[in-house]
Design a protein around this motif. Structure first.
Motif, PDB file in Angstrom:
ATOM      1  N   GLY A  34       0.547  -1.146  -0.257  1.00 38.94           N
ATOM      2  CA  GLY A  34      -0.152  -0.183  -0.348  1.00 38.94           C
ATOM      3  C   GLY A  34       0.609   1.528  -0.421  1.00 38.94           C
ATOM      4  N   GLU A  35       1.976   1.528   0.447  1.00 38.58           N
ATOM      5  CA  GLU A  35       2.935   2.319   0.605  1.00 38.58           C
ATOM      6  C   GLU A  35       3.717   2.832  -0.226  1.00 38.58           C
ATOM      7  N   GLU A  36       3.667   1.285  -1.151  1.00 42.03           N
ATOM      8  CA  GLU A  36       4.786   1.663  -2.594  1.00 42.03           C
ATOM      9  C   GLU A  36       3.184   2.216  -3.520  1.00 42.03           C
ATOM     10  N   ILE A  37       2.578   1.288  -3.655  1.00 39.71           N
ATOM     11  CA  ILE A  37       1.490   2.152  -4.252  1.00 39.71           C
ATOM     12  C   ILE A  37       1.285   3.386  -4.282  1.00 39.71           C
ATOM     13  N   ALA A  40       4.234   5.298  -5.750  1.00 43.47           N
ATOM     14  CA  ALA A  40       4.041   5.287  -6.649  1.00 43.47           C
ATOM     15  C   ALA A  40       3.173   5.482  -8.197  1.00 43.47           C
ATOM     16  N   PHE A  41       1.905   5.726  -7.590  1.00 38.81           N
ATOM     17  CA  PHE A  41       0.861   5.907  -8.041  1.00 38.81           C
ATOM     18  C   PHE A  41       0.124   6.956  -7.478  1.00 38.81           C
ATOM     19  N   GLY A  42       0.058   7.422  -6.266  1.00 40.78           N
ATOM     20  CA  GLY A  42      -0.909   8.227  -5.627  1.00 40.78           C
ATOM     21  C   GLY A  42      -0.995   9.392  -6.559  1.00 40.78           C
ATOM     22  N   VAL A  43       0.350  10.263  -6.268  1.00 39.72           N
ATOM     23  CA  VAL A  43      -0.333  11.575  -6.967  1.00 39.72           C
ATOM     24  C   VAL A  43       0.179  11.402  -8.690  1.00 39.72           C
ATOM     25  N   THR A  49      -4.944   7.183  -0.629  1.00 41.74           N
ATOM     26  CA  THR A  49      -4.276   6.526  -0.036  1.00 41.74           C
ATOM     27  C   THR A  49      -5.515   5.529   0.184  1.00 41.74           C
ATOM     28  N   LEU A  50      -6.983   5.431   0.495  1.00 37.94           N
ATOM     29  CA  LEU A  50      -7.496   4.131   0.596  1.00 37.94           C
ATOM     30  C   LEU A  50      -7.340   3.297  -0.515  1.00 37.94           C
ATOM     31  N   ALA A  51      -7.510   4.188  -1.946  1.00 33.38           N
ATOM     32  CA  ALA A  51      -7.284   3.404  -2.823  1.00 33.38           C
ATOM     33  C   ALA A  51      -6.244   2.659  -2.641  1.00 33.38           C
ATOM     34  N   ALA A  52      -5.022   2.932  -2.367  1.00 31.87           N
ATOM     35  CA  ALA A  52      -3.719   2.273  -2.656  1.00 31.87           C
ATOM     36  C   ALA A  52      -3.765   1.112  -1.420  1.00 31.87           C
ATOM     37  N   GLY A 122       7.393   6.975   6.719  1.00 31.63           N
ATOM     38  CA  GLY A 122       6.834   8.034   5.826  1.00 31.63           C
ATOM     39  C   GLY A 122       5.333   8.636   6.690  1.00 31.63           C
ATOM     40  N   HIS A 123       4.822   8.275   7.300  1.00 36.88           N
ATOM     41  CA  HIS A 123       3.223   8.888   8.432  1.00 36.88           C
ATOM     42  C   HIS A 123       3.746   9.426   9.673  1.00 36.88           C
TER      43      HIS A 123
END
Length: 133
Positions: A34-37, A40-43, A49-52, A122-123
């Motif tokens: 989830g962190e990596e997704i 990599a794809f969040g922005v 965050t919930l989708a990741a 990261g959080h």
């Protein structure tokens, strides 16, 4: 005739051990993936965050399912369970022991699977502490 306490304990243990592996893999992979997704794809694609987390959970569930069966096979080979009759298997005591073992196993596994949170920075909160500090 109801199974003995020893047989019920054996049943609970046999049901619980594979779920420790499943819970560990499920949480650990979900957190890391989830962190990596998200990174990599969040922005880039506007993932929340919930989708990741949901995509990380999808990946971790698939890996967790693949892990539970081999763990159960090894466990059953090393610690054979006393066989229950078909009548004993459907008794409430047997079902409760199996459910209890599974629930305890997945709970322990999920808690152990939170270990990656100790290494992710990261959080951080406003005081600079991670969620588990």
């Amino acid at each position: 005739m109801a199974p003995s306490s020893r047989a019920l304990g054996s049943l609970a243990l046999a049901a619980g051990v594979p779920f420790i592996a499943f819970g560990f893999m499920d949480n650990a992979i979900m957190i890391v993936a989830g962190e990596e997704i998200e990174n990599a794809f969040g922005v880039r694609f506007g993932f929340s965050t919930l989708a990741a987390a949901g995509l990380g959970n999808l990946l971790s569930d698939v890996v967790g399912i693949g892990t539970a069966e081999p763990v159960q096979a090894k466990f059953n080979k090393w610690f054979p369970m006393k066989p229950l009759t078909s009548r004993q298997q459907v008794l409430w005591q047997s079902r409760a022991a199996k459910f209890g073992g599974s629930a305890a196993g997945v709970s322990v596994g999920c808690l152990l699977g939170m270990v990656p949170l100790l290494f992710l920075d990261g959080h951080k909160g406003k005081e600079g502490q991670t969620a588990l500090e």
